[in-house]
Motif scaffolding. Structure first.
Motif, PDB file in Angstrom:
ATOM      1  N   GLN A   1      41.056  43.415  34.643  1.00  0.00           N
ATOM      2  CA  GLN A   1      40.193  42.769  33.654  1.00  0.00           C
ATOM      3  C   GLN A   1      39.266  41.761  34.331  1.00  0.00           C
ATOM      4  O   GLN A   1      38.069  41.712  34.030  1.00  0.00           O
ATOM      5  CB  GLN A   1      41.036  42.081  32.582  1.00  0.00           C
ATOM      6  N   THR A   2      39.790  40.965  35.224  1.00  0.00           N
ATOM      7  CA  THR A   2      38.956  40.001  35.933  1.00  0.00           C
ATOM      8  C   THR A   2      37.873  40.716  36.745  1.00  0.00           C
ATOM      9  O   THR A   2      36.720  40.265  36.778  1.00  0.00           O
ATOM     10  CB  THR A   2      39.809  39.109  36.854  1.00  0.00           C
ATOM     11  N   ALA A   3      38.227  41.826  37.377  1.00  0.00           N
ATOM     12  CA  ALA A   3      37.238  42.602  38.141  1.00  0.00           C
ATOM     13  C   ALA A   3      36.107  43.061  37.222  1.00  0.00           C
ATOM     14  O   ALA A   3      34.926  42.924  37.559  1.00  0.00           O
ATOM     15  CB  ALA A   3      37.916  43.805  38.797  1.00  0.00           C
ATOM     16  N   GLY A   4      36.446  43.586  36.055  1.00  0.00           N
ATOM     17  CA  GLY A   4      35.430  44.032  35.103  1.00  0.00           C
ATOM     18  C   GLY A   4      34.556  42.892  34.611  1.00  0.00           C
ATOM     19  O   GLY A   4      33.330  43.030  34.504  1.00  0.00           O
ATOM     20  N   GLN A   5      35.178  41.765  34.313  1.00  0.00           N
ATOM     21  CA  GLN A   5      34.415  40.615  33.833  1.00  0.00           C
ATOM     22  C   GLN A   5      33.449  40.096  34.888  1.00  0.00           C
ATOM     23  O   GLN A   5      32.293  39.770  34.576  1.00  0.00           O
ATOM     24  CB  GLN A   5      35.367  39.494  33.405  1.00  0.00           C
TER      25      GLN A   5
END
Length: 123
Positions: A36-40
């Motif tokens: 999720q952090t990578a996508g954000q």
């Protein structure tokens, strides 16, 4: 292909991959937090690259420095996100210190944009 077009194409791809990572984080990731952090990070910085590219073309950022700064942000966001995505799906790092190196590139890019805005000829 011009730097403007390259930056816009890469920003669009960052947005695409960001959405895909966010969906995968919700459904298939071993460690959803990392994915999720990578996508954000990709989504946030894709928007920055698009907006800063428009500001550069409008003369609100010093051109040469802004190009370098935008390239650093793209490289950093992709490196940082690739490391976190790999951790999120396989539990392994991309390579040692990949995320911090990507983070430093992003920070350098942001600082470069700051200087490019302060030194632009158009007020």
């Amino acid at each position: 292909m011009t730097a403007t077009r390259i930056h816009l194409v890469l920003a669009a791809l960052m947005g695409f991959v960001g959405v895909a990572l966010l969906a995968a984080a919700a459904h298939v990731a071993l460690d959803p937090g990392h994915a999720q952090t990578a996508g954000q990070m990709l989504m946030f910085h894709a928007s920055v690259v698009m907006g800063a590219t428009a500001a550069r073309k409008g003369g609100y950022l010093q051109d040469a420095l802004a190009r370098i700064a935008l390239s650093a942000i793209i490289l950093g966001a992709c490196l940082f996100s690739a490391d976190l995505a790999r951790r999120g799906f396989s539990g392994e790092a991309l390579f040692p210190r990949a995320a911090p190196i990507g983070g430093w590139f992003m920070l350098g890019g942001w600082l470069g944009l700051t200087i490019a805005a302060l030194t632009a000829k158009r007020a």
